[in-house]
Design an enzyme around this catalytic site. Structure first.
Site, PDB file in Angstrom:
ATOM      1  N   LYS A 147       0.836  -1.195   0.000  1.00 39.34           N
ATOM      2  CA  LYS A 147       0.000   0.000   0.000  1.00 39.34           C
ATOM      3  C   LYS A 147       0.874   1.249   0.000  1.00 39.34           C
ATOM      4  O   LYS A 147       1.842   1.345   0.767  1.00 39.34           O
ATOM      5  CB  LYS A 147      -0.916  -0.009   1.226  1.00 39.34           C
ATOM      6  CG  LYS A 147      -1.828   1.210   1.342  1.00 39.34           C
ATOM      7  CD  LYS A 147      -2.665   1.135   2.607  1.00 39.34           C
ATOM      8  CE  LYS A 147      -3.523   2.381   2.796  1.00 39.34           C
ATOM      9  NZ  LYS A 147      -4.317   2.324   4.040  1.00 39.34           N
TER      10      LYS A 147
ATOM     11  N   SER B 110      -8.930   2.907   4.055  1.00 37.63           N
ATOM     12  CA  SER B 110      -8.059   3.475   3.045  1.00 37.63           C
ATOM     13  C   SER B 110      -7.239   2.441   2.281  1.00 37.63           C
ATOM     14  O   SER B 110      -6.509   2.787   1.354  1.00 37.63           O
ATOM     15  CB  SER B 110      -7.111   4.486   3.705  1.00 37.63           C
ATOM     16  OG  SER B 110      -6.271   3.858   4.658  1.00 37.63           O
TER      17      SER B 110
ATOM     18  N   SER C 116      -9.322   1.109   8.383  1.00 36.64           N
ATOM     19  CA  SER C 116      -8.819   1.036   7.013  1.00 36.64           C
ATOM     20  C   SER C 116      -8.255  -0.303   6.592  1.00 36.64           C
ATOM     21  O   SER C 116      -7.950  -0.502   5.424  1.00 36.64           O
ATOM     22  CB  SER C 116      -7.759   2.121   6.791  1.00 36.64           C
ATOM     23  OG  SER C 116      -8.344   3.397   6.811  1.00 36.64           O
TER      24      SER C 116
END
Length: 477
Positions: free
Chosen positions: A71, A149, A173
């Site tokens: 990520k 996220s 997230s």
């Protein structure tokens, strides 16, 4: 390695195939590249193009050669540009000459990083549609959000491109995109997984790092690889009595489980989501656990006040640091509207206001500590609804900082409590809607209760299996 064989395996399975010589790591990486190139045009989940060859990794590690997505937020690899979902990092992003501690552990575990996955700007959303990349789409329904996220990571894992991907969690997230994409999403205890060296703790301790996976055994085995203190860390937690990888293999002793399906925010909970939790509760009773209706009691308005201030302070300090490195000033040209609002809100906070916020954190944390003297596990929905339509959480909307934070937590009201307390929580893909969309069910334990959660998750994976479900957008579809 044929693509169908590649997507049929979780990370543990792929590692075993490589270790026993049934496939080579090069064959696996070729299949992963094919899978990535198949799904990326439909999902828009990459913050970079796939790497021609994986980043360096220890081929002898437990997950030696297993394809992986990193990520594009917080955790970073040496000499690999990071954009953090934001234009303020400049046209080519920021590059660090070192790995974060977690990235070094990912490499040592043998994970072969193939791509950077998308993140919303500064991770400040439960959706992944940053201006810099555009909308990341859900593989179960591309008109819907992949969550945030860690939406890019979750979309890639669900679509069969990689079996496991990095994620982090400051308000849900890891768990929200796990729920939206039909995955396992474990948020570990605060301090369990290192977040340095760039931070001692991120988001005043609300944020933590880990992964999203398709199987419980992958989450457990990978936690063994990356957990543990690093020199200079603020927290040093006691190691578990036995390896986390052993926990899913054994049914837990009967647990005291509290069930709650009403939003602490007072907002609506989709009936199919609530019914899914009730169905899991009935299964748990059938497995011999003691289940009853109960909820922690706390003031939501006070809870949100702490979040306005903690998130505002974090956005302000993050934007300031990145602006200093990139040389770009915070403005509407470099930040999305709600992130700019959060930056301005955070800059205006006083020491006294932050002290009041930490007082709220203390009170609620102690309330939850008392709650867990009565209950081993709290069972809730992960999110209020199935995956939301794209655009519902638009970070470029004309909203002030408090209104934006409320908009997020109105539809993700079950996850942030455990960021505030630092306790572990896991989302499991135990149900679907009538239309086939994933529904995540959340379990939370007391601090350092990962072993309990992983044992319970393994039991439920056997009782309510999900491995045969596959989204419409898939590498082998």
């Amino acid at each position: 390695m044929h693509l169908d064989d590649y997507v049929a395996q979780d990370a543990t399975g792929i590692a075993e195939l490589i270790r026993t010589g049934k496939v080579t790591a090069a064959e696996v990486h070729a299949a992963a590249l094919e899978a990535l190139r198949t799904v990326l045009p439909r999902l828009n989940a990459g913050a970079s193009e796939p790497f021609d060859s994986p980043l360096d990794h220890d081929a002898s590690g437990t997950f030696g050669g297993v394809p992986f997505a990193l990520k594009d937020l917080v955790c970073h690899a040496a000499d690999v540009p990071t954009r953090m979902g934001s234009r303020i990092t400049g046209p080519t992003g920021l590059t660090f000459p070192y790995d974060t501690e977690l990235m070094a552990r990912f490499r040592k575990a043998g994970l072969a990083t193939m791509i950077l996955s998308t993140s919303p700007e500064m991770g400040y959303n439960a959706n992944t549609e940053p201006l810099i990349h555009g909308s990341t789409r859900n593989p179960w329904d591309p008109t819907r959000s992949a969550g945030g996220s860690s939406g890019g990571s979750a979309a890639l894992v669900a679509a069969g491109a990689v079996p496991v991907a990095h994620a982090n969690d400051g308000g849900g997230s890891i768990r929200i995109p796990a729920a939206y994409n039909g995955l396992v999403g474990l948020k570990p205890t605060r301090g369990r997984v290192p977040i340095g060296p760039d931070y001692q703790e991120a988001l005043s301790g609300f944020a933590c790092e880990f992964t999203v996976t398709r199987s419980v055994r992958d989450a457990a085995a990978l936690l063994d690889e990356v957990a543990g203190w690093a020199p200079g860390d603020k927290y040093r937690l006691q190691a578990p009595e036995r390896a986390y990888a052993r926990e899913p293999e054994h049914d837990p002793a009967p647990l005291r489980i509290a069930v709650h399906t009403e939003s602490w925010a007072g907002t609506a909970v989709d009936p199919e989501v609530a019914a899914a939790v009730d169905g899991v509760a009935a299964t748990l009773e059938g497995l011999g656990h003691h289940v009853e209706r109960a909820t922690p009691e706390f003031d939501w308005a006070e809870f949100m006040l702490a979040h306005y201030r903690v998130w505002g302070g974090f956005v302000a300090e993050s934007v300031h640091a990145i602006s200093t490195m990139s040389g770009l000033a915070p403005s509407a040209d470099t930040l999305e509207a709600t992130v700019l609002a959060g930056y301005e809100y955070g800059r205006a906070l006083t020491v006294i206001e932050m002290g009041e916020a930490f007082g709220i954190v203390n009170r609620i944390s102690r309330m939850m500590g008392a709650f867990h003297q009565r209950y081993d596990v709290l069972l809730t929905p992960t999110t209020n609804t199935p995956p939301l339509p794209l655009g519902y959480l638009d970070a470029n909307a004309d909203l002030d900082h408090e209104a934006w934070t409320r908009r997020i937590f109105d539809v993700a009201s079950f996850t942030p409590l455990f960021n505030l307390t630092g306790a572990p929580a896991i989302s499991l893909p135990l149900a679907t809607t009538a239309g086939g969309l994933p529904i995540g069910v959340q379990f939370a334990a007391d601090l350092c209760g990962e072993s309990t959660l992983l044992a319970l998750a393994g039991q439920l994976e056997r009782a309510m299996p999900w491995a045969d479900r596959r989204p419409g957008v898939h590498a082998a579809a």
